[in-house]
Write a protein that holds these residues in place. Structure first.
Motif, PDB file in Angstrom:
ATOM      1  N   ALA A  83       4.456  -6.623  12.175  1.00 35.48           N
ATOM      2  CA  ALA A  83       4.941  -5.522  11.336  1.00 35.48           C
ATOM      3  C   ALA A  83       3.879  -4.450  11.154  1.00 35.48           C
ATOM      4  O   ALA A  83       4.196  -3.261  11.065  1.00 35.48           O
ATOM      5  CB  ALA A  83       5.387  -6.064   9.982  1.00 35.48           C
ATOM      6  N   SER A  84       2.618  -4.860  11.120  1.00 42.36           N
ATOM      7  CA  SER A  84       1.513  -3.907  10.932  1.00 42.36           C
ATOM      8  C   SER A  84       1.411  -2.936  12.099  1.00 42.36           C
ATOM      9  O   SER A  84       0.977  -1.791  11.921  1.00 42.36           O
ATOM     10  CB  SER A  84       0.187  -4.662  10.783  1.00 42.36           C
ATOM     11  N   ALA A 219      -1.795  -5.993  -5.414  1.00 42.08           N
ATOM     12  CA  ALA A 219      -1.645  -4.615  -4.944  1.00 42.08           C
ATOM     13  C   ALA A 219      -0.901  -3.797  -5.997  1.00 42.08           C
ATOM     14  O   ALA A 219      -0.056  -4.320  -6.724  1.00 42.08           O
ATOM     15  CB  ALA A 219      -0.889  -4.594  -3.627  1.00 42.08           C
ATOM     16  N   THR A 220      -1.213  -2.518  -6.052  1.00 39.18           N
ATOM     17  CA  THR A 220      -0.549  -1.639  -7.020  1.00 39.18           C
ATOM     18  C   THR A 220       0.357  -0.627  -6.330  1.00 39.18           C
ATOM     19  O   THR A 220       0.870   0.288  -6.979  1.00 39.18           O
ATOM     20  CB  THR A 220      -1.591  -0.900  -7.885  1.00 39.18           C
ATOM     21  N   ILE A 221       0.541  -0.765  -5.013  1.00 35.38           N
ATOM     22  CA  ILE A 221       1.507   0.057  -4.285  1.00 35.38           C
ATOM     23  C   ILE A 221       2.407  -0.885  -3.480  1.00 35.38           C
ATOM     24  O   ILE A 221       2.025  -2.019  -3.170  1.00 35.38           O
ATOM     25  CB  ILE A 221       0.824   1.064  -3.329  1.00 35.38           C
ATOM     26  N   PRO A 222       3.624  -0.454  -3.150  1.00 31.71           N
ATOM     27  CA  PRO A 222       4.515  -1.296  -2.345  1.00 31.71           C
ATOM     28  C   PRO A 222       3.902  -1.576  -0.977  1.00 31.71           C
ATOM     29  O   PRO A 222       3.203  -0.720  -0.420  1.00 31.71           O
ATOM     30  CB  PRO A 222       5.786  -0.439  -2.213  1.00 31.71           C
ATOM     31  N   ARG A 223       4.167  -2.745  -0.438  1.00 31.14           N
ATOM     32  CA  ARG A 223       3.626  -3.089   0.881  1.00 31.14           C
ATOM     33  C   ARG A 223       4.122  -2.130   1.955  1.00 31.14           C
ATOM     34  O   ARG A 223       3.389  -1.818   2.900  1.00 31.14           O
ATOM     35  CB  ARG A 223       4.000  -4.536   1.226  1.00 31.14           C
ATOM     36  N   SER A 224       5.341  -1.645   1.810  1.00 30.87           N
ATOM     37  CA  SER A 224       5.881  -0.707   2.798  1.00 30.87           C
ATOM     38  C   SER A 224       5.052   0.577   2.834  1.00 30.87           C
ATOM     39  O   SER A 224       4.815   1.151   3.908  1.00 30.87           O
ATOM     40  CB  SER A 224       7.338  -0.386   2.484  1.00 30.87           C
ATOM     41  N   LEU A 225       4.603   1.041   1.671  1.00 27.89           N
ATOM     42  CA  LEU A 225       3.786   2.250   1.617  1.00 27.89           C
ATOM     43  C   LEU A 225       2.405   1.996   2.216  1.00 27.89           C
ATOM     44  O   LEU A 225       1.875   2.821   2.968  1.00 27.89           O
ATOM     45  CB  LEU A 225       3.647   2.736   0.177  1.00 27.89           C
ATOM     46  N   ALA A 226       1.814   0.841   1.883  1.00 26.70           N
ATOM     47  CA  ALA A 226       0.509   0.493   2.447  1.00 26.70           C
ATOM     48  C   ALA A 226       0.601   0.428   3.971  1.00 26.70           C
ATOM     49  O   ALA A 226      -0.262   0.963   4.686  1.00 26.70           O
ATOM     50  CB  ALA A 226       0.042  -0.848   1.890  1.00 26.70           C
ATOM     51  N   ARG A 227       1.662  -0.185   4.460  1.00 27.79           N
ATOM     52  CA  ARG A 227       1.834  -0.319   5.917  1.00 27.79           C
ATOM     53  C   ARG A 227       1.989   1.048   6.573  1.00 27.79           C
ATOM     54  O   ARG A 227       1.448   1.293   7.666  1.00 27.79           O
ATOM     55  CB  ARG A 227       3.047  -1.205   6.205  1.00 27.79           C
ATOM     56  N   ALA A 228       2.719   1.947   5.930  1.00 22.21           N
ATOM     57  CA  ALA A 228       2.914   3.284   6.484  1.00 22.21           C
ATOM     58  C   ALA A 228       1.590   4.045   6.549  1.00 22.21           C
ATOM     59  O   ALA A 228       1.302   4.734   7.541  1.00 22.21           O
ATOM     60  CB  ALA A 228       3.926   4.058   5.643  1.00 22.21           C
ATOM     61  N   GLU A 229       0.763   3.916   5.510  1.00 25.72           N
ATOM     62  CA  GLU A 229      -0.530   4.609   5.505  1.00 25.72           C
ATOM     63  C   GLU A 229      -1.481   4.014   6.537  1.00 25.72           C
ATOM     64  O   GLU A 229      -2.243   4.735   7.190  1.00 25.72           O
ATOM     65  CB  GLU A 229      -1.145   4.545   4.106  1.00 25.72           C
ATOM     66  N   ILE A 230      -1.439   2.697   6.685  1.00 25.49           N
ATOM     67  CA  ILE A 230      -2.275   2.034   7.695  1.00 25.49           C
ATOM     68  C   ILE A 230      -1.869   2.501   9.093  1.00 25.49           C
ATOM     69  O   ILE A 230      -2.712   2.859   9.924  1.00 25.49           O
ATOM     70  CB  ILE A 230      -2.155   0.500   7.574  1.00 25.49           C
ATOM     71  N   SER A 231      -0.555   2.505   9.367  1.00 23.62           N
ATOM     72  CA  SER A 231      -0.056   2.934  10.676  1.00 23.62           C
ATOM     73  C   SER A 231      -0.454   4.365  10.976  1.00 23.62           C
ATOM     74  O   SER A 231      -0.864   4.688  12.108  1.00 23.62           O
ATOM     75  CB  SER A 231       1.474   2.799  10.726  1.00 23.62           C
ATOM     76  N   ALA A 232      -0.343   5.244   9.982  1.00 21.08           N
ATOM     77  CA  ALA A 232      -0.692   6.653  10.187  1.00 21.08           C
ATOM     78  C   ALA A 232      -2.174   6.800  10.530  1.00 21.08           C
ATOM     79  O   ALA A 232      -2.549   7.587  11.413  1.00 21.08           O
ATOM     80  CB  ALA A 232      -0.357   7.462   8.934  1.00 21.08           C
ATOM     81  N   ALA A 233      -3.028   6.036   9.844  1.00 19.24           N
ATOM     82  CA  ALA A 233      -4.472   6.093  10.114  1.00 19.24           C
ATOM     83  C   ALA A 233      -4.776   5.614  11.528  1.00 19.24           C
ATOM     84  O   ALA A 233      -5.604   6.215  12.241  1.00 19.24           O
ATOM     85  CB  ALA A 233      -5.227   5.255   9.092  1.00 19.24           C
ATOM     86  N   VAL A 234      -4.109   4.545  11.946  1.00 14.24           N
ATOM     87  CA  VAL A 234      -4.341   3.994  13.291  1.00 14.24           C
ATOM     88  C   VAL A 234      -3.863   4.972  14.360  1.00 14.24           C
ATOM     89  O   VAL A 234      -4.533   5.173  15.383  1.00 14.24           O
ATOM     90  CB  VAL A 234      -3.638   2.630  13.445  1.00 14.24           C
ATOM     91  N   GLU A 235      -2.715   5.605  14.133  1.00 23.50           N
ATOM     92  CA  GLU A 235      -2.203   6.558  15.120  1.00 23.50           C
ATOM     93  C   GLU A 235      -3.133   7.757  15.275  1.00 23.50           C
ATOM     94  O   GLU A 235      -3.353   8.251  16.397  1.00 23.50           O
ATOM     95  CB  GLU A 235      -0.796   7.005  14.726  1.00 23.50           C
ATOM     96  N   ARG A 236      -3.712   8.243  14.175  1.00 21.32           N
ATOM     97  CA  ARG A 236      -4.676   9.349  14.266  1.00 21.32           C
ATOM     98  C   ARG A 236      -5.916   8.920  15.054  1.00 21.32           C
ATOM     99  O   ARG A 236      -6.450   9.682  15.872  1.00 21.32           O
ATOM    100  CB  ARG A 236      -5.079   9.816  12.862  1.00 21.32           C
ATOM    101  N   TRP A 237      -6.352   7.692  14.803  1.00 27.02           N
ATOM    102  CA  TRP A 237      -7.529   7.149  15.500  1.00 27.02           C
ATOM    103  C   TRP A 237      -7.263   7.037  17.000  1.00 27.02           C
ATOM    104  O   TRP A 237      -8.119   7.389  17.823  1.00 27.02           O
ATOM    105  CB  TRP A 237      -7.864   5.800  14.888  1.00 27.02           C
ATOM    106  N   ILE A 238      -6.078   6.585  17.363  1.00 27.82           N
ATOM    107  CA  ILE A 238      -5.721   6.453  18.780  1.00 27.82           C
ATOM    108  C   ILE A 238      -5.697   7.816  19.451  1.00 27.82           C
ATOM    109  O   ILE A 238      -6.179   7.974  20.592  1.00 27.82           O
ATOM    110  CB  ILE A 238      -4.358   5.741  18.925  1.00 27.82           C
TER     111      ILE A 238
END
Length: 247
Positions: A83-84, A219-238
């Motif tokens: 999912a990540s 966690a103080t944010i929904p997991r879906s939001l954390a996952r979206a922010e993680i994915s966005a960071a990884v895509e920028r890095w790629i």
């Protein structure tokens, strides 16, 4: 002689028990949640296959030529990270999630080539990992063929400060294991231009989909939001890695 034999027998028996206890402990794995895995399996943008020693996620559309060999955290099932990387793979990147020996990264001494062979069309490889898997990924990042290093809730034990590898470190402000203080303390082991991204409100378990983890903070944010922010960071890095390769 009888006394020596009895002592030896007790020592051997104790060692056998310790080994058995360790093996049982090592094989009690934090499994990926069924709902998160099903979402990936049903996504027609992503192809998933089990290669035995790893889980290979490939884009069904246009691939971008970049691949990541990703090492799970200690005793976390490889499927927990599907999912990540769902959005990252859908965008064109191939991800090979390893299955470490005894579910512990520091026992796995296989080279990157053992996993890169599952995606021969990939031309640019990065290595990454979560928690203990990230520590192992740092060691593998010394390979001159590695273009990038991705850390999820982790930090390096070895010094990569003089390396030209493109580093992205994603951490959580509510991580109770790889705490912000620990990540910051190890910052000088990374190149000066490493990208450090802290997800506000995310915890250690937000980097996978395997439920709560002992020792972690809430966690103080929904997991879906954390996952979206993680994915966005990884895509920028790629995209940065691809740009470096092209130039």
């Amino acid at each position: 002689m009888n006394r020596a034999l009895r002592v030896t027998t007790w020592i051997v028996a104790a060692l056998v028990v310790l080994v058995l206890v360790f093996l049982v402990w090592a094989n009690i794995v934090m499994q990926g949640t069924r709902s998160a895995a099903l979402q990936v399996w049903r996504d027609d943008r992503v192809s998933v296959r089990d290669a035995g020693d790893s889980v290979v996620m490939s884009p069904t559309g246009q691939a971008n030529g970049v691949g990541i060999v990703f090492i799970p955290g200690a005793k976390v099932d490889a499927y927990a990270y599907m999912a990540s990387f769902r959005q990252v793979v859908a965008a064109g990147t191939t991800v090979v999630i390893t299955k470490p020996t005894l579910h512990l990264a520091f026992f796995d001494l296989r080279p990157l080539s053992a996993f890169e062979r599952y995606a021969p069309s990939v031309t640019t490889w990065a290595v990454g990992g979560h928690s203990l898997g990230g520590v192992r990924a740092c060691q593998l990042a010394d390979d001159p063929g590695v273009a990038g290093l991705l850390l999820f809730g982790s930090y390096c034990a070895n010094d990569l400060s003089r390396s030209d590898v493109d580093v992205l470190s994603v951490s959580g402000s509510r991580d109770g294991l790889s705490t912000p203080a620990k990540v910051d303390a190890a910052r000088d082991r990374l190149p000066a231009d490493a990208t450090m991204t802290e997800i506000q409100g995310a915890n250690h378990a937000d980097f996978g989909a395997y439920g709560a983890q002992p020792g972690d903070l809430t966690a103080t944010i929904p997991r879906s939001l954390a996952r979206a922010e993680i994915s966005a960071a990884v895509e920028r890095w790629i995209e940065g890695i691809r740009s470096d390769v092209l130039h």
